[in-house]
Motif scaffolding. Sequence first.
Motif, PDB file in Angstrom:
ATOM      1  N   ASP A   1       0.862  -1.173   0.000  1.00 56.41           N
ATOM      2  CA  ASP A   1       0.000   0.000   0.000  1.00 56.41           C
ATOM      3  C   ASP A   1       0.896   1.218   0.000  1.00 56.41           C
ATOM      4  O   ASP A   1       2.125   1.084   0.179  1.00 56.41           O
ATOM      5  CB  ASP A   1      -0.932   0.007   1.208  1.00 56.41           C
ATOM      6  N   CYS A   2       0.319   2.385  -0.208  1.00 52.00           N
ATOM      7  CA  CYS A   2       1.139   3.582  -0.318  1.00 52.00           C
ATOM      8  C   CYS A   2       0.399   4.814   0.167  1.00 52.00           C
ATOM      9  O   CYS A   2      -0.819   4.788   0.367  1.00 52.00           O
ATOM     10  CB  CYS A   2       1.609   3.784  -1.749  1.00 52.00           C
ATOM     11  N   GLU A   3       1.187   5.869   0.328  1.00 53.90           N
ATOM     12  CA  GLU A   3       0.641   7.162   0.721  1.00 53.90           C
ATOM     13  C   GLU A   3       1.502   8.249   0.098  1.00 53.90           C
ATOM     14  O   GLU A   3       2.733   8.180   0.155  1.00 53.90           O
ATOM     15  CB  GLU A   3       0.664   7.284   2.243  1.00 53.90           C
ATOM     16  N   ARG A   4       0.840   9.233  -0.505  1.00 56.83           N
ATOM     17  CA  ARG A   4       1.563  10.357  -1.086  1.00 56.83           C
ATOM     18  C   ARG A   4       1.814  11.374   0.016  1.00 56.83           C
ATOM     19  O   ARG A   4       0.933  11.727   0.766  1.00 56.83           O
ATOM     20  CB  ARG A   4       0.756  10.994  -2.208  1.00 56.83           C
ATOM     21  N   ARG A   5       3.073  11.840   0.072  1.00 60.14           N
ATOM     22  CA  ARG A   5       3.466  12.892   1.002  1.00 60.14           C
ATOM     23  C   ARG A   5       4.229  13.938   0.207  1.00 60.14           C
ATOM     24  O   ARG A   5       5.408  13.740  -0.093  1.00 60.14           O
ATOM     25  CB  ARG A   5       4.349  12.336   2.117  1.00 60.14           C
TER      26      ARG A   5
END
Length: 131
Positions: free
Chosen positions: A92-96
């Motif tokens: 999974d991922c998250e944009r920062r």
Amino acid sequence: MSKQELEVIGQDAGADCCPGVVAAPLDDERAAELAKVFKALGDPVRLRLLSMIASRGEGGETCVCDLTPAFDLSQPTISHHLKLLRQAGLVDCERRGTWVYYWALPAALDALTGFLARAYGGRRAPAEVTA
């Protein structure tokens, strides 16, 4: 081909010589789920990406900026491979800001490990697998 129910052999107490592939034959839905995961892992780049992400340990995450230099591929190509791993439910991922951070999903990896262990019949894996 008949759609009659399959008899699972090698499941009774006295049948230790020929253990079944898994506890029971896969149904259509489970087979489709696993095929998606195995298809995602069927590419050496994706397999390496998953390894790099998962090696960060539980709760560890990796920035895409740390993954890209390990390959002789463009950033959009790496992003495409990561997207396929995400769609398979392995990461999974998250944009920062500008960057995207990825982490492995332990439950998905544990489920895959469990399936492979059962598929091998609980026997100890050989030291080296050859194709």
